[in-house]
Motif scaffolding. Structure first.
Motif, PDB file in Angstrom:
ATOM      1  N   ARG A  15      41.337  40.114  49.874  1.00 46.57           N
ATOM      2  CA  ARG A  15      41.265  39.095  50.929  1.00 46.57           C
ATOM      3  C   ARG A  15      39.914  39.128  51.627  1.00 46.57           C
ATOM      4  NH1 ARG A  15      46.808  40.323  51.637  1.00 46.57           N
ATOM      5  NH2 ARG A  15      46.466  41.728  53.414  1.00 46.57           N
ATOM      6  N   TYR A  16      39.385  40.323  51.874  1.00 43.86           N
ATOM      7  CA  TYR A  16      38.081  40.452  52.492  1.00 43.86           C
ATOM      8  C   TYR A  16      36.993  39.794  51.626  1.00 43.86           C
ATOM      9  CZ  TYR A  16      33.603  42.742  53.484  1.00 43.86           C
ATOM     10  OH  TYR A  16      32.263  42.997  53.720  1.00 43.86           O
ATOM     11  N   LEU A  17      37.036  40.060  50.316  1.00 44.45           N
ATOM     12  CA  LEU A  17      36.015  39.517  49.425  1.00 44.45           C
ATOM     13  C   LEU A  17      36.106  37.996  49.323  1.00 44.45           C
ATOM     14  CD1 LEU A  17      36.118  42.128  46.515  1.00 44.45           C
ATOM     15  CD2 LEU A  17      34.371  41.897  48.285  1.00 44.45           C
ATOM     16  N   ARG A  18      37.293  37.465  49.528  1.00 46.02           N
ATOM     17  CA  ARG A  18      37.470  36.007  49.432  1.00 46.02           C
ATOM     18  C   ARG A  18      37.189  35.286  50.751  1.00 46.02           C
ATOM     19  NH1 ARG A  18      42.864  35.736  45.526  1.00 46.02           N
ATOM     20  NH2 ARG A  18      41.720  35.234  43.626  1.00 46.02           N
ATOM     21  N   THR A  19      36.996  36.056  51.822  1.00 45.55           N
ATOM     22  CA  THR A  19      36.738  35.441  53.124  1.00 45.55           C
ATOM     23  C   THR A  19      35.270  34.997  53.207  1.00 45.55           C
ATOM     24  OG1 THR A  19      38.385  36.850  54.185  1.00 45.55           O
ATOM     25  CG2 THR A  19      36.763  35.779  55.612  1.00 45.55           C
ATOM     26  N   ILE A  23      36.142  50.234  42.167  1.00 47.39           N
ATOM     27  CA  ILE A  23      36.982  49.151  42.671  1.00 47.39           C
ATOM     28  C   ILE A  23      36.119  48.003  43.167  1.00 47.39           C
ATOM     29  CG2 ILE A  23      38.534  48.489  44.556  1.00 47.39           C
ATOM     30  CD1 ILE A  23      40.022  51.064  44.179  1.00 47.39           C
ATOM     31  N   SER A  24      35.047  48.295  43.872  1.00 50.96           N
ATOM     32  CA  SER A  24      34.160  47.254  44.368  1.00 50.96           C
ATOM     33  C   SER A  24      33.571  46.449  43.218  1.00 50.96           C
ATOM     34  CB  SER A  24      33.046  47.888  45.203  1.00 50.96           C
ATOM     35  OG  SER A  24      32.190  46.904  45.720  1.00 50.96           O
ATOM     36  N   VAL A  25      33.136  47.141  42.179  1.00 47.22           N
ATOM     37  CA  VAL A  25      32.545  46.469  41.021  1.00 47.22           C
ATOM     38  C   VAL A  25      33.595  45.645  40.285  1.00 47.22           C
ATOM     39  CG1 VAL A  25      31.421  46.815  38.800  1.00 47.22           C
ATOM     40  CG2 VAL A  25      30.749  48.215  40.761  1.00 47.22           C
ATOM     41  N   PHE A  26      34.743  46.256  40.001  1.00 47.09           N
ATOM     42  CA  PHE A  26      35.809  45.543  39.283  1.00 47.09           C
ATOM     43  C   PHE A  26      36.237  44.292  40.047  1.00 47.09           C
ATOM     44  CE2 PHE A  26      37.953  49.031  36.463  1.00 47.09           C
ATOM     45  CZ  PHE A  26      36.747  49.252  35.839  1.00 47.09           C
ATOM     46  N   ALA A  27      36.499  44.439  41.349  1.00 48.88           N
ATOM     47  CA  ALA A  27      37.006  43.321  42.137  1.00 48.88           C
ATOM     48  C   ALA A  27      35.999  42.184  42.190  1.00 48.88           C
ATOM     49  CB  ALA A  27      37.355  43.795  43.537  1.00 48.88           C
ATOM     50  N   SER A  28      34.727  42.513  42.367  1.00 45.46           N
ATOM     51  CA  SER A  28      33.705  41.482  42.438  1.00 45.46           C
ATOM     52  C   SER A  28      33.635  40.691  41.142  1.00 45.46           C
ATOM     53  CB  SER A  28      32.350  42.122  42.739  1.00 45.46           C
ATOM     54  OG  SER A  28      31.321  41.162  42.755  1.00 45.46           O
ATOM     55  N   ARG A  29      33.701  41.379  40.019  1.00 47.69           N
ATOM     56  CA  ARG A  29      33.614  40.705  38.728  1.00 47.69           C
ATOM     57  C   ARG A  29      34.880  39.893  38.430  1.00 47.69           C
ATOM     58  NH1 ARG A  29      29.213  41.983  35.848  1.00 47.69           N
ATOM     59  NH2 ARG A  29      30.125  41.206  33.918  1.00 47.69           N
ATOM     60  N   VAL A  30      36.013  40.429  38.797  1.00 48.19           N
ATOM     61  CA  VAL A  30      37.268  39.701  38.571  1.00 48.19           C
ATOM     62  C   VAL A  30      37.262  38.389  39.348  1.00 48.19           C
ATOM     63  CG1 VAL A  30      39.742  39.722  39.110  1.00 48.19           C
ATOM     64  CG2 VAL A  30      38.703  41.673  37.945  1.00 48.19           C
ATOM     65  N   ASP A  61      44.313  46.170  35.939  1.00 50.03           N
ATOM     66  CA  ASP A  61      45.485  45.288  35.966  1.00 50.03           C
ATOM     67  C   ASP A  61      45.983  45.072  37.394  1.00 50.03           C
ATOM     68  OD1 ASP A  61      45.395  45.019  33.221  1.00 50.03           O
ATOM     69  OD2 ASP A  61      46.812  46.666  32.852  1.00 50.03           O
ATOM     70  N   ASN A  62      45.954  46.118  38.233  1.00 42.72           N
ATOM     71  CA  ASN A  62      46.406  45.986  39.622  1.00 42.72           C
ATOM     72  C   ASN A  62      45.496  45.046  40.419  1.00 42.72           C
ATOM     73  OD1 ASN A  62      48.470  47.751  39.054  1.00 42.72           O
ATOM     74  ND2 ASN A  62      47.519  49.519  40.045  1.00 42.72           N
ATOM     75  N   ILE A  63      44.190  45.114  40.154  1.00 43.82           N
ATOM     76  CA  ILE A  63      43.264  44.194  40.813  1.00 43.82           C
ATOM     77  C   ILE A  63      43.554  42.766  40.379  1.00 43.82           C
ATOM     78  CG2 ILE A  63      40.839  43.471  40.938  1.00 43.82           C
ATOM     79  CD1 ILE A  63      40.075  46.429  40.893  1.00 43.82           C
ATOM     80  N   GLY A  64      43.815  42.585  39.092  1.00 45.46           N
ATOM     81  CA  GLY A  64      44.160  41.255  38.600  1.00 45.46           C
ATOM     82  C   GLY A  64      45.398  40.698  39.271  1.00 45.46           C
ATOM     83  N   ARG A  65      46.421  41.546  39.437  1.00 48.49           N
ATOM     84  CA  ARG A  65      47.644  41.087  40.103  1.00 48.49           C
ATOM     85  C   ARG A  65      47.387  40.743  41.565  1.00 48.49           C
ATOM     86  NH1 ARG A  65      50.212  44.716  36.530  1.00 48.49           N
ATOM     87  NH2 ARG A  65      49.889  46.489  37.909  1.00 48.49           N
ATOM     88  N   ALA A  66      46.590  41.592  42.240  1.00 42.74           N
ATOM     89  CA  ALA A  66      46.289  41.316  43.644  1.00 42.74           C
ATOM     90  C   ALA A  66      45.516  40.016  43.815  1.00 42.74           C
ATOM     91  CB  ALA A  66      45.504  42.483  44.244  1.00 42.74           C
ATOM     92  N   ALA A  67      44.659  39.699  42.833  1.00 42.66           N
ATOM     93  CA  ALA A  67      43.832  38.494  42.902  1.00 42.66           C
ATOM     94  C   ALA A  67      44.484  37.302  42.216  1.00 42.66           C
ATOM     95  CB  ALA A  67      42.476  38.768  42.266  1.00 42.66           C
ATOM     96  N   HIS A  68      45.619  37.529  41.526  1.00 43.91           N
ATOM     97  CA  HIS A  68      46.337  36.480  40.792  1.00 43.91           C
ATOM     98  C   HIS A  68      45.452  35.847  39.724  1.00 43.91           C
ATOM     99  CE1 HIS A  68      49.517  36.854  43.771  1.00 43.91           C
ATOM    100  NE2 HIS A  68      48.622  36.658  44.733  1.00 43.91           N
ATOM    101  N   VAL A  69      44.743  36.707  38.985  1.00 47.04           N
ATOM    102  CA  VAL A  69      43.898  36.236  37.892  1.00 47.04           C
ATOM    103  C   VAL A  69      44.078  37.159  36.689  1.00 47.04           C
ATOM    104  CG1 VAL A  69      42.184  35.254  39.461  1.00 47.04           C
ATOM    105  CG2 VAL A  69      41.886  37.580  38.608  1.00 47.04           C
TER     106      VAL A  69
END
Length: 309
Positions: A304-308, A187-194, A251-259
């Motif tokens: 939200r944490y990663l975007r802060t 999840i950490s890797v996917f979210a960072s790249r997304v 796909d869930n990470i994409g939806r959470a990040a709106h990308v």
């Protein structure tokens, strides 16, 4: 309560430290800072005792355990791929280090040791969900090391009266998980790249599944394990009891990040298991553990944490 947290500057360990400080406990942190970061403790550094120490140092563990009521043993080399490549090193940290902590606890009269074990001990046995009574069948050195450590915990409980509790973490995610490491949680890797508009790489076909659990839930389980009356000598799954495929996760990470998520695929990695799903009935019943934060809610919090800034 006076507490020692090994690996307390790491991902999960630092979250345990923060919660203990909030509860008013006296906290001592031991970390060799190979992967742990002092910045993870910046907000509480004036309230804790931080010692640079390695669990492979038996004398250091004895000194640090002195006067403690509880030890949360989080220090480990946690990467399955790294254990495949460097089994001697991970054996020394994950087994010998645990033995040093147990020996220190015995000599210091520590009431209870709560140990970070892993779902990796189950291996690829196809029965789902995984329950604590199943025969372990680890497929990686990391899984073998965690299982051997569990046996040492039970032996010290039976032979020396040290109360020990092993928590088998499934796939933990949340703030402070380092996405820059090639061995980080998916999840950490996917979210960072997304969030960087980069494609994500899925090892395998993406239909393999995991039981993801937000880090705050894991902290809840640790604190419950430190005080539950009948937990001594026991082992518990710590998860959400829900499976998510890697394709669904992306796909869930994409939806959470709106990308929009771009996916690439690579061969499966050696030592990785195909599917994982936990039965958390024992933890619910004996520890009073209930995952407060769902996977989807946790993904939102993590994004939200990663975007802060």
């Amino acid at each position: 309560m006076k507490v020692l947290v090994t690996g307390g500057a790491g991902f999960i360990g630092s979250h345990i430290v923060h919660r203990l400080v909030e509860s008013g406990d006296h906290v001592r942190v031991a970390d060799n800072f190979t992967t742990g970061k002092r910045e993870n403790l910046r907000a509480v550094e004036r309230d804790v005792e931080i010692v640079a120490a390695d669990v492979r140092d038996k004398d250091a563990m004895r000194r640090l355990a002195s006067g403690c009521d509880v030890i949360f043993h989080e220090a480990a080399i946690v990467s399955v791929p790294y254990s495949v490549e460097h089994p001697e090193e991970t054996n020394a940290v994950n087994i010998q280090g645990t033995l040093h902590v147990l020996s220190a606890a015995r000599h210091a009269g520590v009431r209870r040791v709560v140990f970070a074990s892993s779902a990796a001990i189950y291996g690829d046995e196809p029965t789902m969900p995984k329950c604590e009574t199943m025969l372990p069948d680890p497929v990686s050195p990391y899984g073998v090391e965690k299982l051997a450590s569990e046996h040492y915990l039970r032996a010290y409980h039976r032979l020396h009266g040290v109360e020990t509790v092993a928590l088998r973490y499934f796939n933990v995610f949340g703030p402070r998980q380092d996405p820059s490491s090639p061995y980080s949680g998916v999840i950490s890797v996917f979210a960072s790249r997304v969030l960087s508009n980069e494609p994500i790489t899925i090892f395998g076909d993406g239909t393999q599944s995991r039981d993801f659990v937000y880090v705050a839930n894991v902290v809840d389980a640790n604190l419950a394990a430190a005080s539950a009356e009948l937990a001594g000598g026991r082992v518990y799954n710590v998860a959400c009891g829900k499976k998510t495929t890697l394709l669904e996760l992306a796909d869930n990470i994409g939806r959470a990040a709106h990308v929009t998520v771009n996916k690439t695929f690579a061969p499966p990695r050696a030592g990785d298991i195909r599917d994982s799903l936990a039965d958390i009935t024992r933890a619910r019943t004996e520890l009073g553990y209930t995952p407060r934060i769902s996977v989807d809610e946790g993904l939102g919090l993590f994004i939200r944490y990663l975007r802060t800034p």
